[in-house]
Write a protein that holds these residues in place. Structure first.
Motif, mmCIF file in Angstrom:
data_model
loop_
_atom_site.group_PDB
_atom_site.id
_atom_site.type_symbol
_atom_site.label_atom_id
_atom_site.label_comp_id
_atom_site.label_asym_id
_atom_site.label_seq_id
_atom_site.Cartn_x
_atom_site.Cartn_y
_atom_site.Cartn_z
ATOM 1 N N ALA A 236 0.637 -0.704 -0.138
ATOM 2 C CA ALA A 236 -0.117 -0.035 -0.220
ATOM 3 C C ALA A 236 0.505 1.054 -0.170
ATOM 4 O O ALA A 236 2.425 0.589 0.109
ATOM 5 N N VAL A 237 0.347 2.744 -0.550
ATOM 6 C CA VAL A 237 0.910 3.733 -0.311
ATOM 7 C C VAL A 237 0.351 4.387 0.249
ATOM 8 O O VAL A 237 -0.985 4.550 0.039
ATOM 9 N N PRO A 259 -1.719 -5.082 -8.964
ATOM 10 C CA PRO A 259 -2.147 -3.467 -8.400
ATOM 11 C C PRO A 259 -2.320 -3.377 -6.613
ATOM 12 O O PRO A 259 -3.063 -5.012 -6.658
ATOM 13 N N ILE A 260 -1.928 -2.149 -6.038
ATOM 14 C CA ILE A 260 -2.366 -2.161 -4.283
ATOM 15 C C ILE A 260 -2.813 -0.497 -4.205
ATOM 16 O O ILE A 260 -2.711 -0.051 -5.419
ATOM 17 N N PRO A 261 -3.378 -0.368 -3.690
ATOM 18 C CA PRO A 261 -4.516 0.380 -2.742
ATOM 19 C C PRO A 261 -3.244 1.687 -2.564
ATOM 20 O O PRO A 261 -1.748 1.228 -2.023
ATOM 21 N N CYS A 262 -3.381 2.892 -3.235
ATOM 22 C CA CYS A 262 -3.152 4.081 -3.444
ATOM 23 C C CYS A 262 -4.069 4.865 -2.314
ATOM 24 O O CYS A 262 -4.836 5.703 -3.172
ATOM 25 N N PHE A 263 -3.539 5.392 -1.285
ATOM 26 C CA PHE A 263 -4.352 6.413 -0.768
ATOM 27 C C PHE A 263 -3.851 8.059 -0.270
ATOM 28 O O PHE A 263 -2.082 8.141 0.233
ATOM 29 N N THR A 264 -3.955 8.447 -1.567
ATOM 30 C CA THR A 264 -3.323 10.185 -1.414
ATOM 31 C C THR A 264 -4.632 10.836 -1.673
ATOM 32 O O THR A 264 -5.803 10.960 -1.703
ATOM 33 N N GLU A 265 -3.724 11.898 -1.116
ATOM 34 C CA GLU A 265 -4.384 13.165 -0.670
ATOM 35 C C GLU A 265 -4.131 14.803 -1.418
ATOM 36 O O GLU A 265 -2.495 14.816 -1.050
ATOM 37 N N MET A 266 -4.647 15.354 -2.681
ATOM 38 C CA MET A 266 -3.675 15.903 -3.378
ATOM 39 C C MET A 266 -4.447 17.131 -3.402
ATOM 40 O O MET A 266 -3.509 18.393 -3.564
#
Length: 525
Positions: A236-237, A259-266
């Motif tokens: 995960a990222v 694929p892996i989960p990607c937790f982005t605040e943008m």
């Protein structure tokens, strides 16, 4: 303390890269010693593999071990404060009081997650006992619990060198859930990152846990980050930063063979809706509050109000004039980096080509910037797409409207944001139930008669929102629910007691709250 400029790879200080870069004083651009060696591709591989090797052991540790680790990290950070805060001040340009508060928040986050792990209810343990006599078919014994994903790649953020970086909320919540962490330090504050990493490494060493549960890598470019998120050991990222960089990470994670989960605040404009009651009661006070919010921290908060809807009603003229006066009188602001300052100035130049009214403080040179108030009509806002994009810095856009129907249409057309604010009285809120219903679908946090800058670290806080605010609006990056990003449910069917995790055994040795046959209880079975 003496900075070494070396990465941390599973407890070992390493400098095998070919390039060296330096931190810079945000206020002057002066080079700060020492030089920091960018991590090699071998470093990335070793860190990820060490995390993978430690993952199974760390996932099986008792809650007590993780609680002690998190509290030890907080204690070590506090011990290093005399070195940590001055270095962060130099690298970020942020004042001492702000950084001391941010350090307290960082340590508070770690201790909050320690209390969450200690309570154990976050695991969402569920038990549906067997019903062998059920007709027409018996029910098996079913038990489920949240389990850690595995190694998490965390990217340090530029605007919070402590609370959203090496030892920040992403690292704290990932460790709390039982996941090893590999941090890619932000190049704007490498010295701050090294000191914070030392605090974590010391705590890990004292805990007798595998050293691979924490590594930190340096790089002043993107190569290390790219390799890290594509490494097959990473599960995960977590990232806080620009929309461009966040979207690139999302695409890299999605394009992996697995694929892996990607937790982005943008990206977020955090719209403010000023309602008639607010203008009737205190237009000047509302203007002062808004000015303080959009210029706080040089407008470099992810929750800065960058968009304000103003009705053409009584008090609007006084509000507008006061906001113009306050903006024009603003002192220059030191930006986090010269690159951020340059991007801010370019964004202002792009908006200068539009039909906007502007009130601005005296221009400042990079890395400093000046406050700017931009004003548009509702028609102009709907026409010019650039006005829907976040501009990171001390500016906001005031959009005047005289048609409530069209204001609602503009709200409906908005993309996702972190927050939305309503300023008004109770009658305003009742009269704008339709607006509130729209905003509930657009943001993660709704505020009344306050301003969004400032995010409380608590159990109920939601710091997230629909894309492009974040990559996944079901989760928050602040507050105790942030732990849920780095776990997944696992179900055990007809397992013997001895083979079950402690959280699912009949005797409930952890004493946690569980959902047993549909009812919450801490009782043993």
């Amino acid at each position: 303390m003496e900075l070494l400029g070396r990465s941390f790879v599973a407890g070992v200080r390493i400098s095998r890269g070919a390039t060296v870069f330096f931190g810079k004083a945000a206020a002057t651009g002066e080079r700060l010693d020492p030089g920091f060696t960018s991590s090699s591709m071998e470093d990335v591989d070793d860190a990820a593999k060490a995390a993978a090797a430690a993952a199974t052991v760390f996932a099986k540790t008792s809650p007590k071990v993780r609680v002690e680790l998190l509290r030890a990290i907080a204690a070590h950070l506090e011990k290093l404060a005399p070195d940590l805060v001055p270095r962060a001040m130099a690298e970020s340009g942020l004042p001492q009081a702000r950084l001391e508060g941010e350090l307290a928040r960082t340590c508070g986050q770690l201790r909050l997650f320690a209390s969450v792990v200690e309570d154990g209810s976050w695991q969402n343990a569920r038990i549906d006992r067997a019903l062998p006599g059920r007709k027409p078919l018996p029910r098996p014994d079913l038990r489920s619990v949240l389990m850690p994903l595995g190694p998490v790649a965390v990217f340090g953020a530029s605007n919070f060198p402590l609370a959203f970086s090496v030892a920040g909320g992403d690292t704290a919540s990932a460790l709390a859930a039982g996941n090893p962490v590999v941090v890619k330090a932000h190049p704007a504050h490498p010295g701050t990152s090294e000191i914070a990493a030392l605090a974590i490494a010391q705590a890990v060493s004292e805990s007798a846990l595998p050293a691979g549960i924490f590594s930190m890598l340096f790089d002043d470019g993107i190569a290390v980050g790219q390799q890290l998120v594509q490494h097959p050991a990473i599960e995960a990222v977590a990232f806080t930063g620009s929309h461009r960089a966040g979207r690139a990470l999302m695409d890299l994670c999605a394009s992996r063979p697995r694929p892996i989960p990607c937790f982005t605040e943008m990206s977020s404009l955090n719209p403010v809706f000023i309602l008639p009651g607010a203008l009737a009661s205190d237009p000047l006070g509302r203007a002062k509050g808004l000015h303080g919010s959009f210029t706080l921290g040089a407008g470099q908060f992810c929750t800065k109000p960058g968009l304000v809807f103003l009705p053409e009603s009584g008090g609007a003229a006084a509000f507008r004039e006061e906001l113009r006066t306050l903006t024009s009188a603003s002192a220059p602001f030191t930006m986090l980096t010269s690159g951020i300052a340059d991007a801010y100035h370019r964004g202002l130049e792009d908006r200068g080509k539009l039909d906007l009214q502007t009130a601005a403080a005296a221009p400042a040179t990079s890395p400093q910037s000046h406050a700017v108030l931009l004003e548009s009509t509702l028609e102009g806002f709907q026409r010019d797409s650039v006005l829907h994009e976040e501009l990171f810095g001390p500016t906001t856009l005031l959009v005047s409207w005289d048609s409530r129907e069209r204001m609602l249409q503009a709200a409906e057309a908005m993309e996702g944001h972190l927050t939305a604010t309503l300023l008004g009285d109770e009658a305003d809120l009742l009269a704008n139930a339709d607006l509130i219903s729209i905003l509930e679908r657009k943001v993660g946090r709704l505020l009344v008669n306050g301003f969004p800058t400032g995010v409380e670290v608590s159990h109920a806080m939601v710091h997230g929102g629909p894309y492009p605010a974040t990559s996944d609006s079901r989760f928050t990056s602040v507050g105790s629910q942030a732990i849920l990003r780095f776990v997944r449910p696992v179900c055990y069917q007809n397992f013997p007691q001895a083979a079950l995790p402690d959280s699912l055994r009949d005797e409930n040795p952890l004493g946690i709250m569980r959902l047993v046959d549909g009812e919450l209880t801490r009782e043993a079975l």
